[in-house]
Design a protein around this motif. Structure first.
Motif, PDB file in Angstrom:
ATOM      1  N   UNK A   1       0.849  -1.188   0.000  1.00  0.00           N
ATOM      2  CA  UNK A   1       0.000   0.000   0.000  1.00  0.00           C
ATOM      3  C   UNK A   1       0.887   1.241   0.000  1.00  0.00           C
ATOM      4  N   UNK A   2       0.562   2.182  -0.848  1.00  0.00           N
ATOM      5  CA  UNK A   2       1.287   3.448  -0.893  1.00  0.00           C
ATOM      6  C   UNK A   2       0.580   4.451   0.024  1.00  0.00           C
ATOM      7  N   UNK A   3       1.220   4.774   1.143  1.00  0.00           N
ATOM      8  CA  UNK A   3       0.642   5.690   2.129  1.00  0.00           C
ATOM      9  C   UNK A   3       0.347   7.057   1.510  1.00  0.00           C
ATOM     10  N   UNK A   4       1.161   7.485   0.553  1.00  0.00           N
ATOM     11  CA  UNK A   4       0.935   8.786  -0.091  1.00  0.00           C
ATOM     12  C   UNK A   4      -0.440   8.871  -0.754  1.00  0.00           C
ATOM     13  N   UNK A   5      -0.979   7.743  -1.178  1.00  0.00           N
ATOM     14  CA  UNK A   5      -2.313   7.736  -1.795  1.00  0.00           C
ATOM     15  C   UNK A   5      -3.397   8.166  -0.812  1.00  0.00           C
ATOM     16  N   UNK A   6      -3.079   8.166   0.474  1.00  0.00           N
ATOM     17  CA  UNK A   6      -4.063   8.486   1.505  1.00  0.00           C
ATOM     18  C   UNK A   6      -3.763   9.801   2.222  1.00  0.00           C
ATOM     19  N   UNK A   7      -2.824  10.573   1.687  1.00  0.00           N
ATOM     20  CA  UNK A   7      -2.499  11.889   2.238  1.00  0.00           C
ATOM     21  C   UNK A   7      -2.926  12.945   1.229  1.00  0.00           C
ATOM     22  N   UNK A   8      -3.778  13.843   1.685  1.00  0.00           N
ATOM     23  CA  UNK A   8      -4.329  14.875   0.798  1.00  0.00           C
ATOM     24  C   UNK A   8      -3.416  16.099   0.795  1.00  0.00           C
ATOM     25  N   UNK A   9      -3.219  16.674  -0.379  1.00  0.00           N
ATOM     26  CA  UNK A   9      -2.454  17.918  -0.523  1.00  0.00           C
ATOM     27  C   UNK A   9      -3.435  19.073  -0.683  1.00  0.00           C
ATOM     28  N   UNK A  10      -3.259  20.097   0.153  1.00  0.00           N
ATOM     29  CA  UNK A  10      -4.149  21.255   0.114  1.00  0.00           C
ATOM     30  C   UNK A  10      -3.310  22.496  -0.184  1.00  0.00           C
ATOM     31  N   UNK A  11      -3.465  23.070  -1.392  1.00  0.00           N
ATOM     32  CA  UNK A  11      -2.682  24.257  -1.748  1.00  0.00           C
ATOM     33  C   UNK A  11      -3.154  25.502  -0.992  1.00  0.00           C
ATOM     34  N   UNK A  12      -2.199  26.394  -0.747  1.00  0.00           N
ATOM     35  CA  UNK A  12      -2.468  27.707  -0.142  1.00  0.00           C
ATOM     36  C   UNK A  12      -3.073  27.619   1.253  1.00  0.00           C
ATOM     37  N   UNK A  13      -2.635  26.623   2.032  1.00  0.00           N
ATOM     38  CA  UNK A  13      -3.061  26.520   3.429  1.00  0.00           C
ATOM     39  C   UNK A  13      -1.827  26.298   4.289  1.00  0.00           C
ATOM     40  N   UNK A  14      -1.662  27.010   5.355  1.00  0.00           N
ATOM     41  CA  UNK A  14      -2.570  27.982   5.966  1.00  0.00           C
ATOM     42  C   UNK A  14      -2.474  29.383   5.369  1.00  0.00           C
ATOM     43  N   UNK A  15      -1.554  29.554   4.410  1.00  0.00           N
ATOM     44  CA  UNK A  15      -1.463  30.850   3.727  1.00  0.00           C
ATOM     45  C   UNK A  15      -1.015  30.618   2.287  1.00  0.00           C
ATOM     46  N   UNK A  16      -1.184  31.606   1.427  1.00  0.00           N
ATOM     47  CA  UNK A  16      -0.814  31.447   0.019  1.00  0.00           C
ATOM     48  C   UNK A  16       0.639  30.996  -0.159  1.00  0.00           C
ATOM     49  N   UNK A  30      -9.294   3.302   7.658  1.00  0.00           N
ATOM     50  CA  UNK A  30      -8.854   2.357   8.683  1.00  0.00           C
ATOM     51  C   UNK A  30      -7.695   1.468   8.225  1.00  0.00           C
ATOM     52  N   UNK A  31      -7.777   0.914   7.034  1.00  0.00           N
ATOM     53  CA  UNK A  31      -6.710   0.029   6.564  1.00  0.00           C
ATOM     54  C   UNK A  31      -5.397   0.776   6.370  1.00  0.00           C
ATOM     55  N   UNK A  32      -5.455   1.944   5.752  1.00  0.00           N
ATOM     56  CA  UNK A  32      -4.245   2.729   5.517  1.00  0.00           C
ATOM     57  C   UNK A  32      -3.627   3.187   6.838  1.00  0.00           C
ATOM     58  N   UNK A  33      -4.481   3.590   7.786  1.00  0.00           N
ATOM     59  CA  UNK A  33      -3.985   4.027   9.099  1.00  0.00           C
ATOM     60  C   UNK A  33      -3.319   2.867   9.826  1.00  0.00           C
ATOM     61  N   UNK A  34      -3.914   1.699   9.746  1.00  0.00           N
ATOM     62  CA  UNK A  34      -3.334   0.511  10.368  1.00  0.00           C
ATOM     63  C   UNK A  34      -1.986   0.155   9.747  1.00  0.00           C
TER      64      UNK A  34
END
Length: 171
Positions: A1-16, A30-34
Motif C-alpha cells: 500500500x502506498x501511504x501517499x495515496x491516503x495523504x491529501x495535498x491542500x494548496x495555499x493553506x494555511x497561507x498562500x 482504517x486500513x491505511x492508518x493501520x
C-alpha cells in the motif's frame, strides 16, 4: 500500500504559497492508518524506547496509538500553558521570533529511552527543541519519527538522533 495515496495535498493553506499535507484522509481510512502505524512501529521499535513523546498536536495522533501498539507509555510535548501541574519550559528560535514548549516536570525518568514523534518533519525546529528539552531532563532520546518528511526543508539535519519517516516529499 502506498501511504501517499491516503495523504491529501491542500494548496495555499494555511497561507498562500504553502502546500499543506493533510493526514486527516489517512486517519479516516482504517486500513491505511493501520498499515501506517504498523510500518512506523517497525521503524521505531529498533530504537528500543521505553516511552514515546508526541509533539502537539498532530504528534499526539501518531505517538499515542503507536505507544499503545508497542506497549509503551506516552508523554506530551505541548505549547506553554497547556499542561497541568509543574512543567519545564524550553524556549527555541523560530524563523521570526521564538516559541516555548514544555513537558510536565515528572514526564521522564533519568536515563529513560525516548522516541519523539510528530506527524510531519519540516524545518526540524520544534522536533529538535523537543529532543533538547527531554534530554535536558535526563532522558535519553534515542530516535525520532514522523509520517511525512519534507526533505527539501532539511529538517533532518537539525536532529542529532536517528530519524524515521514513512513518506518523503521532495518539493
Amino acid at each position: 500500500m502506498d501511504i501517499k495515496d491516503h495523504i491529501r495535498s491542500i494548496p495555499d493553506f494555511p497561507r498562500p504559497g504553502i502546500l499543506f499535507y493533510d493526514i486527516s484522509t489517512l486517519l479516516a481510512h482504517a486500513d491505511a492508518w493501520s498499515v501506517a502505524m504498523g510500518r512506523l512501529a517497525k521503524g521505531i521499535s529498533r530504537y528500543q524506547p521505553d516511552v514515546l513523546a508526541g509533539v502537539e498536536s498532530r504528534g499526539f495522533l501518531v505517538a499515542a496509538p503507536l505507544a499503545l501498539k508497542l506497549g509503551l507509555g506516552f508523554i506530551m510535548v505541548r505549547k506553554r500553558g497547556k499542561l497541568p501541574g509543574p512543567t519545564v519550559p524550553y524556549e527555541y528560535a523560530l524563523e521570526y521570533g521564538t516559541d516555548v514548549i514544555e513537558v510536565q516536570a515528572d514526564a521522564v525518568q533519568t536515563g529513560q529511552r525516548v522516541v519523539v514523534l510528530d506527524d510531519l518533519l519540516a524545518t526540524g525546529g520544534t522536533m529538535g527543541a523537543s529532543i533538547d528539552l527531554l534530554n535536558s531532563l535526563g532522558a535519553n532520546v534515542v530516535g525520532a519519527g514522523c509520517i511525512i518528511e519534507l526533505s527539501f526543508l532539511n529538517g533532518r539535519k537539525r536532529l542529532d538522533v536517528p530519524f524515521t519517516s514513512l513518506v518523503t516529499y521532495d518539493a
